[in-house]
Scaffold this motif. Structure first.
Motif, PDB file in Angstrom:
ATOM      1  N   THR A   1      -8.679   8.159  -4.985  1.00 19.14           N
ATOM      2  CA  THR A   1      -7.930   9.414  -5.273  1.00 19.14           C
ATOM      3  C   THR A   1      -9.008  10.598  -5.150  1.00 19.14           C
ATOM      4  O   THR A   1      -9.904  10.518  -5.725  1.00 19.14           O
ATOM      5  CB  THR A   1      -7.351   9.708  -6.487  1.00 19.14           C
ATOM      6  OG1 THR A   1      -6.302   8.609  -6.606  1.00 19.14           O
ATOM      7  CG2 THR A   1      -6.565  10.884  -6.720  1.00 19.14           C
TER       8      THR A   1
ATOM      9  N   ASP B   1       0.379   5.800   0.640  1.00 18.17           N
ATOM     10  CA  ASP B   1      -0.782   6.778   1.162  1.00 18.17           C
ATOM     11  C   ASP B   1       0.178   8.136   0.864  1.00 18.17           C
ATOM     12  O   ASP B   1       1.110   8.081   1.542  1.00 18.17           O
ATOM     13  CB  ASP B   1      -1.096   6.567   2.544  1.00 18.17           C
ATOM     14  CG  ASP B   1      -2.062   7.564   3.026  1.00 18.17           C
ATOM     15  OD1 ASP B   1      -2.363   8.482   2.316  1.00 18.17           O
ATOM     16  OD2 ASP B   1      -2.887   7.294   3.919  1.00 18.17           O
TER      17      ASP B   1
ATOM     18  N   GLU C   1      -9.959  10.928   3.656  1.00 19.47           N
ATOM     19  CA  GLU C   1      -9.855  10.835   4.852  1.00 19.47           C
ATOM     20  C   GLU C   1     -11.276  10.362   5.641  1.00 19.47           C
ATOM     21  O   GLU C   1     -11.237   9.247   6.291  1.00 19.47           O
ATOM     22  CB  GLU C   1      -9.552  12.203   6.093  1.00 19.47           C
ATOM     23  CG  GLU C   1      -9.397  11.916   7.430  1.00 19.47           C
ATOM     24  CD  GLU C   1      -8.274  11.164   7.712  1.00 19.47           C
ATOM     25  OE1 GLU C   1      -8.531  10.309   8.887  1.00 19.47           O
ATOM     26  OE2 GLU C   1      -7.508  10.907   7.181  1.00 19.47           O
TER      27      GLU C   1
ATOM     28  N   SER D   1       0.752  -1.353  -0.081  1.00 16.94           N
ATOM     29  CA  SER D   1      -0.004   0.104  -0.137  1.00 16.94           C
ATOM     30  C   SER D   1       0.955   1.035  -0.039  1.00 16.94           C
ATOM     31  O   SER D   1       2.146   1.232   0.398  1.00 16.94           O
ATOM     32  CB  SER D   1      -0.920   0.012   1.218  1.00 16.94           C
ATOM     33  OG  SER D   1      -1.788  -0.903   1.206  1.00 16.94           O
TER      34      SER D   1
ATOM     35  N   GLY E   1     -11.614   6.807   4.766  1.00 17.04           N
ATOM     36  CA  GLY E   1     -10.459   5.905   5.268  1.00 17.04           C
ATOM     37  C   GLY E   1     -11.029   4.551   5.683  1.00 17.04           C
ATOM     38  O   GLY E   1     -10.155   3.351   5.396  1.00 17.04           O
TER      39      GLY E   1
ATOM     40  N   ARG F   1      -4.509   7.017  -2.030  1.00 17.05           N
ATOM     41  CA  ARG F   1      -4.318   5.685  -1.326  1.00 17.05           C
ATOM     42  C   ARG F   1      -4.439   4.729  -2.436  1.00 17.05           C
ATOM     43  O   ARG F   1      -5.298   4.564  -2.960  1.00 17.05           O
ATOM     44  CB  ARG F   1      -5.511   5.200  -0.132  1.00 17.05           C
ATOM     45  CG  ARG F   1      -5.230   6.399   0.937  1.00 17.05           C
ATOM     46  CD  ARG F   1      -6.046   5.892   2.176  1.00 17.05           C
ATOM     47  NE  ARG F   1      -5.769   4.647   2.989  1.00 17.05           N
ATOM     48  CZ  ARG F   1      -6.381   4.070   3.739  1.00 17.05           C
ATOM     49  NH1 ARG F   1      -7.346   4.650   4.139  1.00 17.05           N
ATOM     50  NH2 ARG F   1      -6.203   2.805   4.302  1.00 17.05           N
TER      51      ARG F   1
ATOM     52  N   ARG G   1      -4.982  13.480  -1.809  1.00 16.00           N
ATOM     53  CA  ARG G   1      -4.368  12.499  -1.555  1.00 16.00           C
ATOM     54  C   ARG G   1      -4.788  11.188  -2.418  1.00 16.00           C
ATOM     55  O   ARG G   1      -6.073  11.174  -2.863  1.00 16.00           O
ATOM     56  CB  ARG G   1      -5.115  12.281   0.018  1.00 16.00           C
ATOM     57  CG  ARG G   1      -4.616  11.158   0.858  1.00 16.00           C
ATOM     58  CD  ARG G   1      -4.984  11.100   2.195  1.00 16.00           C
ATOM     59  NE  ARG G   1      -4.742  10.089   2.882  1.00 16.00           N
ATOM     60  CZ  ARG G   1      -5.188   9.502   4.140  1.00 16.00           C
ATOM     61  NH1 ARG G   1      -6.089  10.596   4.682  1.00 16.00           N
ATOM     62  NH2 ARG G   1      -4.741   8.729   4.878  1.00 16.00           N
TER      63      ARG G   1
ATOM     64  N   THR H   1      -3.356   0.491  -3.560  1.00 14.86           N
ATOM     65  CA  THR H   1      -2.895  -0.985  -2.866  1.00 14.86           C
ATOM     66  C   THR H   1      -2.699  -1.762  -4.045  1.00 14.86           C
ATOM     67  O   THR H   1      -3.595  -2.076  -4.910  1.00 14.86           O
ATOM     68  CB  THR H   1      -3.825  -1.556  -1.947  1.00 14.86           C
ATOM     69  OG1 THR H   1      -4.143  -0.571  -0.876  1.00 14.86           O
ATOM     70  CG2 THR H   1      -3.536  -2.760  -1.298  1.00 14.86           C
TER      71      THR H   1
ATOM     72  N   LYS I   1      -7.107   2.011  -6.319  1.00 17.17           N
ATOM     73  CA  LYS I   1      -6.646   3.546  -6.075  1.00 17.17           C
ATOM     74  C   LYS I   1      -8.042   4.176  -5.587  1.00 17.17           C
ATOM     75  O   LYS I   1      -8.960   4.063  -6.200  1.00 17.17           O
ATOM     76  CB  LYS I   1      -6.016   3.818  -7.243  1.00 17.17           C
ATOM     77  CG  LYS I   1      -5.395   5.250  -7.122  1.00 17.17           C
ATOM     78  CD  LYS I   1      -4.657   5.694  -8.376  1.00 17.17           C
ATOM     79  CE  LYS I   1      -5.699   6.183  -9.445  1.00 17.17           C
ATOM     80  NZ  LYS I   1      -4.766   6.826 -10.463  1.00 17.17           N
TER      81      LYS I   1
END
Length: 74
Positions: A51, A10, A58, A8, A61, A35, A33, A37, A49
């Protein structure tokens, strides 16, 4: 996770992308941001993904983590 290898990432920063393919116009948005994997399976990798604006990522998450925890290869 469930017998699968997950890698992953971030990362936060400025989102820069073409407005459309080949365009000289670009998005240039700070406060984003991503994240991402990579899920390694016996039949090859899967890329996941998420985005968007940092606040949105957040707030998503916990759901993103639950999704990753639910992955299984059958």
């Amino acid at each position: 996770m469930n017998g699968l290898k997950l890698t992953s990432l971030d990362i936060s920063g400025t989102y820069v992308a073409e407005m459309r393919p080949g365009s000289s116009d670009h998005h240039n948005k700070p406060g984003y941001r991503m994240r991402a994997t990579v899920v390694e399976t016996p039949k090859g990798p899967y890329f996941i993904k998420l985005t968007g604006p940092a606040k949105t990522i957040e707030s998503a998450g916990a759901a993103f983590g639950q999704f990753l925890n639910s992955l299984a290869f059958k």
